[in-house]
Design an enzyme around this catalytic site. Structure first.
Site, PDB file in Angstrom:
ATOM      1  N   TYR A   7       0.667  -1.127  -0.059  1.00 26.89           N
ATOM      2  CA  TYR A   7      -0.015   0.087   0.056  1.00 26.89           C
ATOM      3  C   TYR A   7       1.111   1.233   0.307  1.00 26.89           C
ATOM      4  O   TYR A   7       0.378   2.397   0.533  1.00 26.89           O
ATOM      5  CB  TYR A   7      -0.959   0.089   1.178  1.00 26.89           C
ATOM      6  N   LYS A  60       5.233 -14.467   2.347  1.00 28.45           N
ATOM      7  CA  LYS A  60       4.997 -15.348   1.329  1.00 28.45           C
ATOM      8  C   LYS A  60       6.178 -15.431   0.685  1.00 28.45           C
ATOM      9  O   LYS A  60       6.396 -15.101  -0.674  1.00 28.45           O
ATOM     10  CB  LYS A  60       3.796 -14.813   0.504  1.00 28.45           C
ATOM     11  N   ASP A  73      -0.975 -18.277   2.876  1.00 32.21           N
ATOM     12  CA  ASP A  73      -2.186 -19.071   2.527  1.00 32.21           C
ATOM     13  C   ASP A  73      -2.181 -20.035   3.826  1.00 32.21           C
ATOM     14  O   ASP A  73      -3.308 -20.604   4.055  1.00 32.21           O
ATOM     15  CB  ASP A  73      -1.780 -19.520   1.389  1.00 32.21           C
ATOM     16  N   ASP A  84      -3.969  -6.963   6.560  1.00 31.67           N
ATOM     17  CA  ASP A  84      -5.385  -6.534   6.313  1.00 31.67           C
ATOM     18  C   ASP A  84      -6.213  -7.575   5.883  1.00 31.67           C
ATOM     19  O   ASP A  84      -7.633  -7.546   6.559  1.00 31.67           O
ATOM     20  CB  ASP A  84      -5.219  -5.365   4.972  1.00 31.67           C
ATOM     21  N   ASP A 100      -9.433  -8.951   8.723  1.00 34.18           N
ATOM     22  CA  ASP A 100     -10.790  -9.405   8.574  1.00 34.18           C
ATOM     23  C   ASP A 100     -11.369 -11.013   8.669  1.00 34.18           C
ATOM     24  O   ASP A 100     -12.439 -11.008   9.456  1.00 34.18           O
ATOM     25  CB  ASP A 100     -11.011  -8.959   6.895  1.00 34.18           C
TER      26      ASP A 100
END
Length: 358
Positions: A138, A189, A222, A246, A250
């Site tokens: 971001y 990752k 993942d 982020d 959630d």
């Protein structure tokens, strides 16, 4: 008596409803504890302001709030304003300009709330997710060329700096050290993203040496989603990039029962600028004006704010009131399967705060 100045920015959608509730509750806590005062300055920035002025906040907006002790933020986003315009014009403009590089999102099963995972208790699901909040995916770097042509190209460049990764790692290890389990999981990752994410892994190992009392492990993002749902009790403090955290936060909020209860603290740990506290749920335009928005996330965010001020007793009182209210099914709004209104939940909070035993 110390006074804390708070910039209240309700923003869009249900942000106005929950920030109003949050201010009521904060004033009640300050009145009950009596050791400090709170003052609020109100700013009508957001999508309505954008429609009138062509910008989400005035050009001197940051200067207007720079001197405050904290910011209480509601939500941003409206159907007729492009999301990248609303987000970068207000929330991210504040986060990045004030270097609020540590986004902290506590997650746990509150009393009376049943999450979707079978047989999981509040002891099993009690996490803090630390999100790097200033760079990464971001960072706003990239661009588009050959617009509208078949060969159009768009790039979104993730920026990772040694300084940025090191400081969020130190923050996360320090937070993990302060919690009873003293355990941190570093999420990357690095199998597929072989540059920035490998640097994350390397810096994590370097910083870990400074915290020998903190147990830590690594997970690919993942695989982390599976671990969160299948083995929640193995997790405690979690640190990840701007994008990964982020998304994971959630998921974590949903596992704890609802996005409507999830808080956020956007911190400048060095306290050079005001930090910002907000619910995670967004503007929720589909329920605006219905009076059913869940204000619990804002109340929890307000408790994080009080803790940031050093008012630990008041923060603890506020969280005890939250737990008393969520324990009562009649205080559950629709997102928790109940019929309570925002007003009902707020009134229950006020009664709990003023109660003798909270």
């Amino acid at each position: 008596m110390e006074e804390f100045r708070i910039a209240a920015i309700p923003g869009d959608g249900i942000g106005t409803e929950v920030v109003t509730a949050g201010i009521e509750v904060l004033e009640a806590v300050a009145g009950r504890d009596g050791g400090f005062r709170l003052s609020f300055d109100h700013f009508d920035w957001g999508s309505d302001y954008y429609r009138r002025h062509g910008e989400m906040m005035p050009k001197d907006g940051l200067d207007r709030i720079r001197g405050h002790d904290a910011i209480l933020f509601g939500a941003v986003g409206a159907p007729d304003v492009p999301d990248h315009v609303s987000l970068w014009g207000l929330r991210l403009a504040i986060c990045q300009s004030f270097d609020q590089y540590a986004n902290v999102r506590p997650v746990r099963l509150l009393p009376g709330i049943v999450g979707p995972l079978r047989g999981v208790s509040s002891d099993d699901l009690d996490w803090v997710i630390v999100r790097e909040n200033s760079e990464g995916e971001y960072a706003g770097q990239g661009g588009r060329s050959h617009r509208g042509l078949p060969e159009e190209v768009a790039t979104e460049v993730a920026i990772f700096t040694r300084a940025g990764v090191t400081r969020i790692m130190r923050f996360a290890f320090g937070l993990a050290r302060s919690r009873p389990r003293k355990r941190l999981t570093v999420v990357t990752k690095s199998n597929a993203q072989r540059h920035g994410m490998v640097m994350w892994d390397e810096i994590a190992a370097e910083v870990a040496a400074e915290f020998p009392d903190v147990a830590w492990d690594k997970m690919l993002v993942d695989a982390m989603t599976a671990r969160m749902t299948l083995h929640p009790a193995t997790l405690d403090t979690i640190v990840a990039t701007n994008l990964h955290a982020d998304i994971l936060s959630d998921l974590a909020a949903a596992l704890a029962g609802s996005l409507g209860i999830a808080p956020t603290a956007n911190l400048d740990p060095e306290r050079r600028f005001p930090s910002m506290f907000e619910p995670i749920h967004g503007s929720a335009m589909d329920i605006v004006g219905k009076g059913i928005a869940n204000p619990v996330a804002t109340f929890w965010s307000a408790a994080l704010m009080l803790d940031h001020f050093g008012e630990a007793a008041a923060a603890a009182r506020l969280m005890r009131a939250v737990e008393r209210v969520t324990a009562d099914p009649s205080c559950h709004p629709p997102d928790l399967g109940g019929t309570a209104t925002t007003r009902m939940v707020t009134d229950a909070m006020l009664a709990a705060i003023c109660g003798e035993n909270v």
